[in-house]
Design an enzyme around this catalytic site. Structure first.
Site, PDB file in Angstrom:
ATOM      1  N   THR A   1       0.837  -1.198   0.000  1.00  0.00           N
ATOM      2  CA  THR A   1       0.000   0.000   0.000  1.00  0.00           C
ATOM      3  C   THR A   1       0.869   1.243   0.000  1.00  0.00           C
ATOM      4  O   THR A   1       2.010   1.234   0.483  1.00  0.00           O
ATOM      5  CB  THR A   1      -0.933   0.028   1.220  1.00  0.00           C
ATOM      6  OG1 THR A   1      -1.799   1.158   1.135  1.00  0.00           O
ATOM      7  CG2 THR A   1      -0.138   0.120   2.520  1.00  0.00           C
TER       8      THR A   1
ATOM      9  N   LYS B   1      -0.132   3.800   4.064  1.00  0.00           N
ATOM     10  CA  LYS B   1       0.242   3.648   5.462  1.00  0.00           C
ATOM     11  C   LYS B   1       1.620   4.277   5.682  1.00  0.00           C
ATOM     12  O   LYS B   1       1.718   5.475   5.815  1.00  0.00           O
ATOM     13  CB  LYS B   1       0.162   2.172   5.863  1.00  0.00           C
ATOM     14  CG  LYS B   1      -1.286   1.658   5.852  1.00  0.00           C
ATOM     15  CD  LYS B   1      -1.403   0.234   6.283  1.00  0.00           C
ATOM     16  CE  LYS B   1      -2.868  -0.169   6.471  1.00  0.00           C
ATOM     17  NZ  LYS B   1      -3.664  -0.148   5.236  1.00  0.00           N
TER      18      LYS B   1
ATOM     19  N   THR C   1     -10.879   5.018 -12.387  1.00  0.00           N
ATOM     20  CA  THR C   1     -10.060   6.198 -12.662  1.00  0.00           C
ATOM     21  C   THR C   1      -8.719   6.087 -11.939  1.00  0.00           C
ATOM     22  O   THR C   1      -8.645   5.627 -10.801  1.00  0.00           O
ATOM     23  CB  THR C   1     -10.798   7.467 -12.207  1.00  0.00           C
ATOM     24  OG1 THR C   1     -12.002   7.586 -12.978  1.00  0.00           O
ATOM     25  CG2 THR C   1      -9.942   8.709 -12.431  1.00  0.00           C
TER      26      THR C   1
END
Length: 425
Positions: free
Chosen positions: A244, A247, A277
Site C-alpha cells: 500500500t 500507510k 479512474t
C-alpha cells in the site's frame, strides 16, 4: 415492502451488539503530528492520535507535501480518466518503476487502494490459472477474502500461520493442479509475522504460486523499506508482493509487483483496474517521493522501532494486558465490546487521546481490543501520558489488568473458546 425498515433494523442490530462504528471527526495538523483537531458537537480541541496507520508520519513530510503540491500545480487535481483513456500520467509511470525497484521485481501495477489491489489481483490471477486451488490463511484481510471469493475458484483455509495444516492441504491436492497461496507478512490486529521462508519452501515443494500482502510492513522493515521480505532477504522467493501507499508511505493507493507477464495479465484482465479512474498525478508524485526517501533513510524506521518498543515496555510494566506482538502493533486486550467502546470514549473525552476500539468482526469475539500504533513522533512524554490515562480508564471502568506486573504479556492463545469469524478466510 418497507425497504427502509430493513436497513434500520440492520443498523439497530449493530447497536444492540455494541459494535456500531462511530467515526471521529479529526483534522490533522501539519508539523504537529500526532496531534490533531477533534470536532464534536460544535466544539473543537487538540487531541493526541495513537492509532494512525501513517506509521512514520510521512503524510506530513515536507518533501512529500511539496511533491504533491508541485504536481497538482503543474498537472491539475485529477487523473482525467482510467489508465486506458487518459489517466496514465507520467508521475504514475515513475511510481510503478520505483515500486518494481523497491521489491526487486520486473514490474509493478498501481491501484486506487490496497483493498482494490488485493481484490482485483487475487481474483484475476486465480481465474487465469486453470482449475486453481487457493490456499488462504484464516486471518487474511477482508480485501484478500473478497479476491478469493470473486475468483470463483475452490479455496482451502489453513489455520493461521500453521505450516503443518498448510502442507496437509497442499499434499491432498492433485500434484499438477495450479495452486495459489495467499497470506500476509504482518497481521495488523495481532502484530505477528508469517513464516514466510517456510511457506515459500512449501510452495516450491508442491508447485504453488505465492502472493503476500505486505501493506503493514512496506516502508517499515528492510534495508530499503521493502517490508519483511526485504528485511529477511526473501523477496525473490515470493511471486507476487502486494503493498500500500497509504500507510507508512503516507499517501494513497495500493499496488502489486512481480513477473512482467503476471503484472501485464492483471493489467489487461482485472475489471477493478481497467474500469477505475487512475490515481491523480499529485498523489503519485507524493508517493514516489516518500518511497525514494525511505529507500535511503533508516532514521524513521529506527526511531519508530525504538518508540514502539518503549510503548510496549511501559504498558507491560504498568500491568496492562498487552497482547504479544512481534512488530510495531501494540494490541491492548479488553475482551468486551461495550467496555472497549467505553474505554475509547473515556480516553477521548477525559484525556484527549484518540484510540479506535477494535471489535468483531475485525477480531474474534472475546478479543476486543485497543490497537495502539506508536510512531517516531510519540515521544517518551506522550508514552507516559498514555500510561497515566489508561490507568485512570482501567480503574474507572473496572477493566482487568494482566495477572501481575512485569509478567509475560497476555497471549491470545490463552483465551479459550474463541470463534474465528467465518469471513476470516
Amino acid at each position: 415492502m418497507d425497504y427502509r425498515s430493513i436497513f434500520q433494523e440492520a443498523v439497530d442490530q449493530l447497536h444492540a451488539e455494541k459494535r456500531y462504528r462511530v467515526f471521529a471527526n479529526l483534522e490533522r495538523i501539519v508539523g504537529k503530528f500526532p496531534q490533531a483537531i477533534h470536532r464534536s458537537g460544535g466544539a473543537a480541541r487538540e487531541v493526541t492520535v495513537w492509532c494512525s496507520n501513517d506509521y512514520l508520519g510521512m503524510g506530513q513530510n515536507e518533501d512529500v507535501i511539496a511533491a504533491l503540491c508541485n504536481a497538482a500545480t503543474k498537472m491539475g487535481s485529477g487523473a482525467g480518466g482510467t489508465r486506458n483513456i487518459s489517466g496514465t500520467n507520467h508521475p504514475l509511470v515513475e511510481l510503478e518503476l520505483e515500486l518494481a525497484d523497491l521489491h526487486n521485481k520486473e514490474a509493478a501495477l498501481v491501484f486506487t487502494s490496497g483493498f482494490i489491489s488485493n481484490e482485483a489481483s487475487i481474483s484475476t490471477i486465480a481465474k487465469l490459472l486453470p482449475d486453481c486451488l487457493i490456499l488462504s490463511d484464516e486471518l487474511n484481510h477482508s480485501s484478500m477474502i473478497e479476491g478469493v471469493s470473486r475468483s470463483g475458484c475452490e479455496k482451502k483455509i489453513f489455520r493461521h500461520n500453521d505450516l503443518a495444516h498448510l502442507e496437509e492441504l497442499l499434499r491432498a491436492a492433485e500434484p499438477h493442479r495450479a495452486k495459489l497461496i495467499v497470506f500476509e507478512s504482518v497481521y495488523s490486529m495481532d502484530g505477528d509475522i508469517a513464516p514466510i521462508e517456510a511457506i515459500a519452501d512449501l510452495a516450491e515443494k508442491y508447485g504453488a504460486m505465492t502472493y503476500i500482502d505486505e501493506v503493514h510492513a512496506v516502508g517499515m522493515y528492510g534495508a530499503r523499506g521493502g517490508g519483511i521480505t526485504d528485511r529477511d532477504g526473501l523477496a525473490d522467493r515470493i511471486d507476487i508482493i502486494e503493498g500500500t501507499l497509504a500507510k507508512a508511505f503516507g499517501a494513497l493507493g495500493g499496488y502489486i509487483t512481480g513477473p512482467r507477464a503476471v503484472i501485464d495479465a492483471v493489467r489487461s484482465y482485472a475489471p477493478g483496474f481497467i474500469f477505475t479512474t487512475a490515481l491523480p498525478p499529485s498523489i503519485a508524485a507524493a508517493a514516489t517521493t516518500s518511497i525514494r526517501h525511505l529507500k535511503q533513510s533508516q532514521t524513521e524506521r529506527e526511531a519508530h522501532q525504538r518508540q514502539a518498543q518503549a510503548t510496549k515496555q511501559a504498558l507491560g510494566a504498568a500491568g496492562f494486558p498487552v497482547m504479544p506482538s512481534e512488530t510495531h502493533i501494540v494490541p491492548l486486550l479488553v475482551g468486551d465490546p461495550e467496555l472497549c467502546k467505553k474505554a475509547a470514549d473515556r480516553l477521548m473525552d477525559v484525556h484527549g487521546i484518540y484510540i479506535q476500539p477494535i471489535n468483531y468482526p475485525t477480531v474474534p469475539r472475546g478479543t476486543e481490543r485497543l490497537r495502539i500504533t506508536p510512531t517516531p513522533y510519540h515521544k517518551d512524554q506522550l508514552i507516559s501520558e498514555l500510561c497515566s490515562a489508561l490507568q485512570e480508564v482501567w480503574d474507572t471502568l473496572g477493566i482487568p489488568f494482566a495477572s501481575g506486573k512485569n509478567e509475560d504479556p497476555v497471549r491470545s492463545d490463552r483465551i479459550v473458546n474463541l470463534t474465528v469469524p467465518k469471513s476470516g478466510g
